[in-house]
Write an enzyme that holds these catalytic residues in place. Sequence first.
Site, PDB file in Angstrom:
ATOM      1  N   MET A 102     -94.836  -3.538   1.968  1.00 32.43           N
ATOM      2  CA  MET A 102     -93.948  -3.609   2.955  1.00 32.43           C
ATOM      3  C   MET A 102     -93.281  -1.917   3.537  1.00 32.43           C
ATOM      4  SD  MET A 102     -93.829  -7.268   3.270  1.00 32.43           S
ATOM      5  CE  MET A 102     -94.050  -8.172   2.172  1.00 32.43           C
ATOM      6  N   HIS A 148     -99.880  -3.095  11.005  1.00 27.07           N
ATOM      7  CA  HIS A 148     -99.276  -3.998  12.617  1.00 27.07           C
ATOM      8  C   HIS A 148     -99.866  -4.910  13.075  1.00 27.07           C
ATOM      9  CE1 HIS A 148     -96.942  -4.275  16.140  1.00 27.07           C
ATOM     10  NE2 HIS A 148     -95.539  -4.201  14.952  1.00 27.07           N
ATOM     11  N   ASP A 167     -90.577  -0.443  10.100  1.00 30.00           N
ATOM     12  CA  ASP A 167     -89.185  -0.899   9.332  1.00 30.00           C
ATOM     13  C   ASP A 167     -89.043   0.204   7.565  1.00 30.00           C
ATOM     14  OD1 ASP A 167     -88.321  -3.395   9.875  1.00 30.00           O
ATOM     15  OD2 ASP A 167     -90.329  -4.207   9.676  1.00 30.00           O
ATOM     16  N   HIS A 213     -92.187 -10.217   8.934  1.00 33.34           N
ATOM     17  CA  HIS A 213     -91.473  -9.755  10.016  1.00 33.34           C
ATOM     18  C   HIS A 213     -90.329  -9.003   9.485  1.00 33.34           C
ATOM     19  CE1 HIS A 213     -90.512 -10.199  14.716  1.00 33.34           C
ATOM     20  NE2 HIS A 213     -90.739 -11.173  14.829  1.00 33.34           N
ATOM     21  N   ARG A 236     -82.266  -7.279  18.649  1.00 37.82           N
ATOM     22  CA  ARG A 236     -82.836  -7.549  18.959  1.00 37.82           C
ATOM     23  C   ARG A 236     -82.772  -8.678  20.023  1.00 37.82           C
ATOM     24  NH1 ARG A 236     -88.608  -8.068  18.120  1.00 37.82           N
ATOM     25  NH2 ARG A 236     -88.572  -6.167  17.516  1.00 37.82           N
ATOM     26  N   LYS A 288     -67.163  -4.918  28.796  1.00 33.67           N
ATOM     27  CA  LYS A 288     -67.617  -6.200  29.054  1.00 33.67           C
ATOM     28  C   LYS A 288     -67.817  -6.389  27.469  1.00 33.67           C
ATOM     29  CE  LYS A 288     -69.659 -10.601  30.980  1.00 33.67           C
ATOM     30  NZ  LYS A 288     -70.315 -10.904  31.043  1.00 33.67           N
TER      31      LYS A 288
HETATM   32  N1  COA Z   1     -99.772  -3.324   2.641  1.00 36.59           N
HETATM   33  C1  COA Z   1    -101.378  -4.153   2.609  1.00 36.59           C
HETATM   34  N2  COA Z   1    -102.865  -4.462   3.136  1.00 36.59           N
HETATM   35  C2  COA Z   1    -101.877  -4.559   4.175  1.00 36.59           C
HETATM   36  C3  COA Z   1    -100.944  -5.107   4.653  1.00 36.59           C
HETATM   37  C4  COA Z   1    -100.010  -4.086   4.024  1.00 36.59           C
HETATM   38  N3  COA Z   1     -98.410  -3.934   4.136  1.00 36.59           N
HETATM   39  N4  COA Z   1    -100.781  -5.097   5.654  1.00 36.59           N
HETATM   40  C5  COA Z   1    -102.403  -5.297   5.794  1.00 36.59           C
HETATM   41  N5  COA Z   1    -102.817  -4.821   4.968  1.00 36.59           N
HETATM   42  C6  COA Z   1    -104.332  -5.427   4.811  1.00 36.59           C
HETATM   43  C7  COA Z   1    -104.358  -6.907   4.872  1.00 36.59           C
HETATM   44  O1  COA Z   1    -104.102  -7.579   3.294  1.00 36.59           O
HETATM   45  C8  COA Z   1    -106.468  -6.929   5.230  1.00 36.59           C
HETATM   46  O2  COA Z   1    -106.500  -7.047   3.940  1.00 36.59           O
HETATM   47  P1  COA Z   1    -108.474  -8.241   3.940  1.00 36.59           P
HETATM   48  O3  COA Z   1    -109.032  -7.835   5.430  1.00 36.59           O
HETATM   49  O4  COA Z   1    -108.883  -7.362   3.407  1.00 36.59           O
HETATM   50  O5  COA Z   1    -107.829  -9.456   4.177  1.00 36.59           O
HETATM   51  C9  COA Z   1    -106.008  -6.047   5.834  1.00 36.59           C
HETATM   52  O6  COA Z   1    -105.055  -4.679   6.131  1.00 36.59           O
HETATM   53  C10 COA Z   1    -105.190  -6.428   7.801  1.00 36.59           C
HETATM   54  O7  COA Z   1    -104.534  -7.102   7.391  1.00 36.59           O
HETATM   55  P2  COA Z   1    -104.556  -8.314   8.452  1.00 36.59           P
HETATM   56  O8  COA Z   1    -103.545  -9.663   6.934  1.00 36.59           O
HETATM   57  O9  COA Z   1    -105.038  -9.269   8.848  1.00 36.59           O
HETATM   58  O10 COA Z   1    -102.568  -8.286   9.561  1.00 36.59           O
HETATM   59  P3  COA Z   1    -101.828  -8.835  10.739  1.00 36.59           P
HETATM   60  O11 COA Z   1    -102.078  -8.387  11.867  1.00 36.59           O
HETATM   61  O12 COA Z   1    -101.969 -10.365  10.151  1.00 36.59           O
HETATM   62  O13 COA Z   1    -100.544  -8.753   9.948  1.00 36.59           O
HETATM   63  C11 COA Z   1     -98.625  -7.933   9.109  1.00 36.59           C
HETATM   64  C12 COA Z   1     -99.697  -7.612  10.024  1.00 36.59           C
HETATM   65  C13 COA Z   1     -97.720  -6.922  10.164  1.00 36.59           C
HETATM   66  C14 COA Z   1     -97.733  -9.270   9.092  1.00 36.59           C
HETATM   67  C15 COA Z   1     -99.076  -7.325   8.006  1.00 36.59           C
HETATM   68  O14 COA Z   1     -99.458  -6.190   8.367  1.00 36.59           O
HETATM   69  C16 COA Z   1     -98.279  -7.220   6.875  1.00 36.59           C
HETATM   70  O15 COA Z   1     -98.129  -8.557   5.757  1.00 36.59           O
HETATM   71  N6  COA Z   1     -97.420  -5.984   6.687  1.00 36.59           N
HETATM   72  C17 COA Z   1     -96.281  -6.356   5.995  1.00 36.59           C
HETATM   73  C18 COA Z   1     -94.972  -6.298   5.925  1.00 36.59           C
HETATM   74  C19 COA Z   1     -94.491  -6.106   6.906  1.00 36.59           C
HETATM   75  O16 COA Z   1     -94.082  -4.700   7.168  1.00 36.59           O
HETATM   76  N7  COA Z   1     -94.344  -6.652   8.577  1.00 36.59           N
HETATM   77  C20 COA Z   1     -92.989  -5.882   9.250  1.00 36.59           C
HETATM   78  C21 COA Z   1     -93.982  -5.673  10.468  1.00 36.59           C
HETATM   79  S1  COA Z   1     -93.278  -4.950  11.877  1.00 36.59           S
END
Ligand code: COA
Length: 373
Positions: free
Chosen positions: A254, A258, A309, A219, A334, A69
Site C-alpha cells: 500500500m 499509480h 499516501d 484509493h 479533497r 467566512k
Molecule cells: N504493490 C505491488 N504490486 C503492485 C502495486 C503495489 N502497490 N501496484 C501495482 N502493482 C503491480 C500490479 O500487481 C500489476 O502487476 P501484474 O501486471 O503482474 O498484475 C502491475 O503492478 C500493474 O498494476 P495495476 O493493478 O494494473 O494498476 P492499476 O492502475 O489498476 O491500479 C493502483 C493502480 C494505485 C490501484 C495500484 O497501484 C495499487 O493497488 N496500489 C496500492 C494502493 C494505493 O497505494 N493506492 C493509492 C493510489 S494514489
Amino acid sequence: MTTKKQGGLADIIAGQTSISTVGKQGKGLSYRGYSIEDLASKATFEETAYLLIYGKLPNLAELQQYKKKLQGLRKLPAGLLLILEQLPGTAHPMDVLRTGASALGALEPETDEHNHYHVADRLLASSASMLLYWHHFHTSGLRLDTETENDSIAGHFLQLLHGHTPNELHEKGLDASLILYAEHEFNASTFAARVTGSTLSDIYSAVTTGIGTLRGNLHGGANEAAMALIEAFNSPSEAEKGILQMLQSKKLIMGFGHRVYSVCDPRSDIIKQWSKKLSDEAKDSSLYSISERIEQIMMQEKKLFPNLDFYSASAYRLMGIPTSLFTPVFVISRISGWVAHLIEQRAHNRIIRPNADYVGPEPSPWLSIDQRA
Ligand code: COA
C-alpha cells in the site's frame, strides 16, 4: 509482445476539465495552471481551495474574507451533534464523515440562497468539526467546542485534535499536505462525485458519494494501510525481509503504484521532505528510515515508486494524528477538488451514462418455474 491490461476505464478520456493536469509525460501535477511544487511551497490550503473552487488565486482582501467566512462556518447544528453522539465510537471515522456530510444536507439543504459555493464552504469549514466532535465525545465524553481562534483549517484541525495551540512545524506540514491532497482530476472519488452531480443531484449527495468512494484501500484508504504496513516492522532490515516476502506472495504494497503517473508521483517528493523534517524535529527517524528502505526495495524489485499516501503516513503519525483519522484528513482537503468538479460539471452538464459490453448468455426461451434446474 506485451498486452495492455484491460478494464478499470484505464486510458479512457471520460470528459474535459480545466481544473488540473495529472501526469502529463508520466509525471507532473498542476491546479489551474499552477505547479504543485509552487502551491505546496508558496500557497496556503485556503488559497488553494479558493483557486480550485472560485477559479482564480485570491488577492489579499479576498483571501482574508474567505478565511473569515470559513472560520464562521465551523459550528455544527444541534441535530448533527446529536447524530454524531448516536454513532458508535467503534465506527470508522470515514463512516462518520460520510454520515455527517449526508446529515448536514438534510439539516441545511442546498437552496438558491445557500447555493453551491455556500455549501462548498460550509462542508470545507465544518468537516473537521464533525470528525473531532465525534472523536472526543466517544473517547472522553467531551462535548467539544468546535470553534477556535486559529484561522487556518490545518491549525484548527490540530487544535481541535490535541486541545492546544499546534506546533508550528506540524501546522505548516499539515497545511502542505492538504494542498497536495486537494485535487487530482478524474480520480475514482471525483469521477463518482461527478456522476452523482451529473444527474442534477445536490452537492451534499455528490460529496457523500465521494467520501464513500475515497474510503477504499486502493484509493484514499491507502494512507492508513501504509501506516499499518510501516508500523509492522521494527527496523529497515526487518522491513526489507518482510516486503520481499510480501512481493513473493503477490501482495499489494500500500502506498505504491499509480494508475496515471508512470515516472513518479510529484506529490511524494514533497511529502517525503515533510516527513524528514518532522522526523528530524522529533529526533525520531525510525518510521522514516523504515519507509525509505521499503521505497528502495519497491524500486529495486518492482520499479514502483511511492504515491502521496506512503510518506503521508509517517508525516501524519509524527504530527500525532491517529491512523484512523488519516483518510478523513484526505476528505477535509479533497472536498475542495470534488466541489470544483461539481461546479464545472454543472456548467456543462450532460448525464454521465456510459455503455457496457454485454458478455452474458445468448437470448433463451422463458423457463416456467417447474422447468428450472
Ligand atoms: N504493490 C505491488 N504490486 C503492485 C502495486 C503495489 N502497490 N501496484 C501495482 N502493482 C503491480 C500490479 O500487481 C500489476 O502487476 P501484474 O501486471 O503482474 O498484475 C502491475 O503492478 C500493474 O498494476 P495495476 O493493478 O494494473 O494498476 P492499476 O492502475 O489498476 O491500479 C493502483 C493502480 C494505485 C490501484 C495500484 O497501484 C495499487 O493497488 N496500489 C496500492 C494502493 C494505493 O497505494 N493506492 C493509492 C493510489 S494514489
